[in-house]
Design a protein around this motif. Structure first.
Motif, PDB file in Angstrom:
ATOM      1  N   THR A   1      17.580  10.409  25.992  1.00 38.59           N
ATOM      2  CA  THR A   1      18.904  11.040  25.845  1.00 38.59           C
ATOM      3  C   THR A   1      18.868  12.490  26.300  1.00 38.59           C
ATOM      4  N   GLN A   2      17.675  13.086  26.258  1.00 40.07           N
ATOM      5  CA  GLN A   2      17.546  14.504  26.624  1.00 40.07           C
ATOM      6  C   GLN A   2      17.886  14.775  28.081  1.00 40.07           C
ATOM      7  N   LEU A   3      17.889  13.751  28.933  1.00 39.95           N
ATOM      8  CA  LEU A   3      18.264  13.971  30.326  1.00 39.95           C
ATOM      9  C   LEU A   3      19.709  14.458  30.444  1.00 39.95           C
ATOM     10  N   GLY A   4      20.478  14.225  29.422  1.00 38.05           N
ATOM     11  CA  GLY A   4      21.860  14.714  29.401  1.00 38.05           C
ATOM     12  C   GLY A   4      21.966  16.225  29.298  1.00 38.05           C
ATOM     13  N   ASP A   5      20.817  16.909  29.085  1.00 41.19           N
ATOM     14  CA  ASP A   5      20.812  18.371  29.012  1.00 41.19           C
ATOM     15  C   ASP A   5      20.615  19.033  30.372  1.00 41.19           C
ATOM     16  N   LEU A   6      20.390  18.230  31.412  1.00 36.56           N
ATOM     17  CA  LEU A   6      20.123  18.779  32.750  1.00 36.56           C
ATOM     18  C   LEU A   6      21.448  19.107  33.439  1.00 36.56           C
ATOM     19  N   LYS A   7      22.022  20.225  33.102  1.00 40.60           N
ATOM     20  CA  LYS A   7      23.391  20.547  33.506  1.00 40.60           C
ATOM     21  C   LYS A   7      23.574  20.685  35.008  1.00 40.60           C
ATOM     22  N   ARG A   8      22.492  20.941  35.755  1.00 33.91           N
ATOM     23  CA  ARG A   8      22.610  21.110  37.212  1.00 33.91           C
ATOM     24  C   ARG A   8      22.279  19.836  37.976  1.00 33.91           C
ATOM     25  N   LEU A   9      21.938  18.790  37.283  1.00 37.52           N
ATOM     26  CA  LEU A   9      21.477  17.566  37.952  1.00 37.52           C
ATOM     27  C   LEU A   9      22.606  16.928  38.761  1.00 37.52           C
ATOM     28  N   SER A  10      22.319  16.649  40.042  1.00 37.29           N
ATOM     29  CA  SER A  10      23.314  15.999  40.893  1.00 37.29           C
ATOM     30  C   SER A  10      22.893  14.584  41.281  1.00 37.29           C
ATOM     31  N   VAL A  11      21.575  14.309  41.304  1.00 37.42           N
ATOM     32  CA  VAL A  11      21.078  12.982  41.666  1.00 37.42           C
ATOM     33  C   VAL A  11      20.052  12.537  40.637  1.00 37.42           C
ATOM     34  N   LEU A  12      20.272  11.353  40.063  1.00 36.86           N
ATOM     35  CA  LEU A  12      19.310  10.749  39.130  1.00 36.86           C
ATOM     36  C   LEU A  12      19.053   9.321  39.606  1.00 36.86           C
ATOM     37  N   ALA A  13      17.827   9.070  40.073  1.00 38.13           N
ATOM     38  CA  ALA A  13      17.473   7.758  40.626  1.00 38.13           C
ATOM     39  C   ALA A  13      16.334   7.158  39.821  1.00 38.13           C
ATOM     40  N   LEU A  14      16.646   6.119  39.037  1.00 37.62           N
ATOM     41  CA  LEU A  14      15.663   5.468  38.169  1.00 37.62           C
ATOM     42  C   LEU A  14      15.532   3.985  38.488  1.00 37.62           C
ATOM     43  N   GLN A  15      16.064   3.532  39.605  1.00 33.15           N
ATOM     44  CA  GLN A  15      16.110   2.110  39.910  1.00 33.15           C
ATOM     45  C   GLN A  15      14.715   1.517  40.116  1.00 33.15           C
ATOM     46  N   SER A  16      14.658   0.202  39.951  1.00 34.68           N
ATOM     47  CA  SER A  16      13.441  -0.575  40.213  1.00 34.68           C
ATOM     48  C   SER A  16      12.258  -0.081  39.393  1.00 34.68           C
TER      49      SER A  16
END
Length: 683
Positions: A160-175
């Protein structure tokens, strides 16, 4: 007398440890790099250039780039064949802004210490064999903009802490092998553009908060076990919301989803998912609480030592204050000496920023033409890499800084055509009256190895084709720390100017002009791909509508051809992200991490669709219409039917074939040029 004897020693000490901070911090970074080398490349096959006695910022450490302060800022080790682990020592490279370790065979867990890299903007660990859970500490990396962890063997839930990355534009967790629910906290990522969670084992519903992120453009959750009602807000994404192979999903307005039943609506009463929990409870409690532990023998011993170390620290502080006073005096004298020379630059601070420099140059012209630095950046100081005729030709391309400044009116804001994160483009007029475009590139964006940089310049000067923007020359300024590329100016802008037009917006391209532009682009790319006597085969890597310039006769000219040969990997990746977001990136790059001629063919296919449709974005509906030759559904309506259907059918088939998912199905650019030439109506 004692003071006079002590003063030279103090000045020497001050010069070593204050004026040259890398002697202190550099050793720590060198040690961290050597620890990384041992863990990433345990057999010592690929990082042999990393040596204990070497200088990481000297241009000899493969994949290492430094900032202007002499601190390690980028590690670009993608596709190196590394087969070890990522060491916690990575945390010691505190000034990293880019870490690129993708397309290797790294295994083991992602070290939690990586969260100490608070300046890191890009983290690429994709396409490895990493396992274990995603460290929740990553949520503390406040500068992170791109997080690529896809195509690994990661398990557990999405923190859930990834929700704190306010500047994040790309999150790729596939596969991966991620399970649990999609955290609703991802809905806090206000700058999120692309989220790929496909091909995992995620369950539960899609959080409404996530669907409402205003900047979200792509959401891929296909091939999971998600269920419940799909938030209606995702309709705006059209075909960029990919949700197939989630049998439990339902919703209204989505073409392949069933309507929700009363049973499906049960999911709506549940609270939105928060991630991994214990016994159904959300884990809001930190794993390590901030509590005082009982004093054991070791801790008490350390406590008693602290009093002794305090007295040492006080002594160090006093010495530092004394040294600082001497240093300030020395520095002041040095500044006055420089001012007497008439230099407007404080070179102890490094080169001025572009904006500062512009102001100085407008007032005083350039004081840098005759200024010399003992260790300055001047890859053109001699042409040791070239001999004979080639050296003479290479030298004929050289401009001096005074010519460049004069042409651009000292980089006047009035002549600024555009800026990117690594360069600026200015319009200029040379002394012979010809109009040029001057691209300025900072030293930190260029390859640090001078031989490689010169090799790249050599390739750029060898390019000669009517459908490539002509390079007139170049200039490297050691004083400004910049390289300037001087191109012919192209008057009608780029191809994107002619896309997405409405009545009254601008000038529409006639059908014959579009066909001519297609043919010219194909010829330009085919020339790059061909191996000639004086040039190697090149892949453009960054073909897009913005890179196709249109001259006064509406001939297309490819820009930035071969430019990647001059640039550092992190700058190339930055351009790559933009290309991927606009749909020009070939799908096989995800698994291979390499560009080929067929990658350019894919981008050409996308361009061809854009020219046919007059649209920047190509939808599945347009592709289907092209397959069945329903011209009214994919040919630009602004043409009002003024086109030849047999030509449109031929070009549509070509666009579909060039943008085929499989690179083996795509034709070569040589074959495309030949096909266009064989068609008399396409001439």
């Amino acid at each position: 007398m004692a003071c006079s004897l002590l003063l030279p020693f103090l000045l020497l000490f001050f010069n070593i440890f204050i004026f040259n901070p890398t002697c202190v911090s550099g050793n720590a970074e060198l040690k961290a790099l050597m620890d990384l080398k041992a863990s990433l490349d345990p057999e010592g096959h690929f990082l042999s250039s990393w040596t204990n006695g070497g200088n990481p910022c000297g241009g000899y450490f493969d994949g290492v780039a430094c900032n202007e302060k002499g601190q390690v800022a980028n590690l670009s080790l993608q596709g190196k064949g590394l087969s070890g682990k990522l060491s916690p020592a990575i945390a010691e490279l505190k000034h990293l802004t880019g870490l690129y370790l993708h397309y290797n065979s790294l295994y083991g867990e992602i070290p939690r210490e990586i969260a100490n890299l608070t300046e890191l903007g890009d983290l690429y660990l994709n396409v490895n064999h990493l396992s274990g859970e995603i460290p929740p500490e990553i949520g503390k990396m406040e500068s992170l903009q791109v997080l690529q962890l896809c195509y690994n063997q990661l398990t557990g839930s999405i923190p859930t802490q990834l929700g704190d990355l306010k500047r994040l534009s790309v999150l790729a967790l596939q596969s991966n092998q991620l399970s649990g629910a999609i955290p609703a906290s991802l809905g806090n990522l206000g700058m999120l553009i692309r989220l790929d969670l496909s091909s995992n084992q995620l369950f539960g519903s899609i959080p409404t908060r996530l669907a409402n992120v205003p900047s979200l453009q792509v959401l891929d959750v296909h091939n999971n076990t998600l269920s419940g009602n799909v938030p209606p807000a995702l309709k705006r994404l059209d075909d960029r919301f990919v949700y197939e192979h989630n049998l439990g999903l339902c919703g209204v307005g989505f073409s392949s989803l069933k309507a929700c039943t009363a049973t499906d609506h049960v999911n709506l009463t549940r609270p939105e998912p928060y991630g991994a929990g214990v016994g159904g409870l959300s884990r809001d409690i930190p794993e390590t609480a901030n509590v005082k532990l009982p004093c054991n023998a070791t801790q008490c011993q350390n406590s008693s030592k602290s009093k002794h170390t305090t007295s040492i620290k006080v002594g160090i502080v006093l010495v530092t204050i004394a040294l600082s006073a001497v240093g300030i005096l020395t520095f002041t004298m040095y500044r006055r000496w420089k001012q007497r020379l008439g230099s407007s630059f404080d070179i102890s601070e490094g080169r001025p920023s572009t904006d500062q420099a512009k102001g100085i140059y407008r007032k005083n012209g350039s004081p840098l033409v005759s200024l010399e630095y003992s260790n300055g950046w001047d890859p053109l100081a001699d042409s040791r890499n070239f001999n004979g005729d080639r050296q003479d030709m290479f030298q004929s391309f050289r401009f001096n800084l005074e010519e460049v400044e004069s042409a651009t009116q000292y980089f006047s804001e009035l002549n600024l055509l555009g800026k990117s994160n690594f360069s600026a483009m200015y319009k200029g007029v040379l002394r012979d009256g010809s109009v040029v475009a001057v691209k300025s590139i900072s030293k930190t964006s260029c390859k640090s190895d001078e031989a490689e940089f010169l090799k790249g310049l050599n390739i750029l000067t060898s390019l000669r084709n009517e459908n490539l923007v002509r390079l007139r020359g170049f200039c490297c300024s050691r004083g400004r720390g910049e390289c300037f590329l001087i191109y012919d100016f192209v008057s009608n802008g780029n191809l994107s100017r002619y896309l997405d037009l409405k009545e009254g917006d601008g000038e529409f391209l006639a059908w014959s002009t579009r066909v001519s532009i297609v043919k010219g682009i194909a010829k330009g790319i085919a020339y790059l791909h061909a191996c000639k006597a004086n040039k190697p085969s090149l892949v453009h890597q960054n073909i897009s509508a913005e890179k196709v310039l249109i001259d006064q006769q509406y001939n297309p000219l490819l820009s930035d051809s071969g430019l990647y040969k001059l640039l550092t990997n992190d700058i190339v990746f930055s351009a790559l992200k933009c290309s991927a977001a606009k749909g020009y990136l070939a799908p096989e790059y995800t698994t291979t991490g390499r560009f080929t001629a067929k990658s350019d063919v894919y981008a050409f296919g996308v361009l061809l669709f854009q020219i046919l449709t007059g649209k920047q974005k190509i939808t599945n509906t347009m592709r289907l219409a092209a397959e069945s030759f329903k011209f009214q559904d994919f040919v630009d309506p602004n043409l009002h039917g003024r086109f030849f259907e047999y030509e449109a059918a031929k070009l549509a088939r070509m666009a579909l074939l060039c943008s085929h998912e499989s690179p083996f199905e795509r034709p070569s650019m040589e074959a495309i040029v030949q096909e266009l030439g064989n068609c008399s109506s396409c001439l």
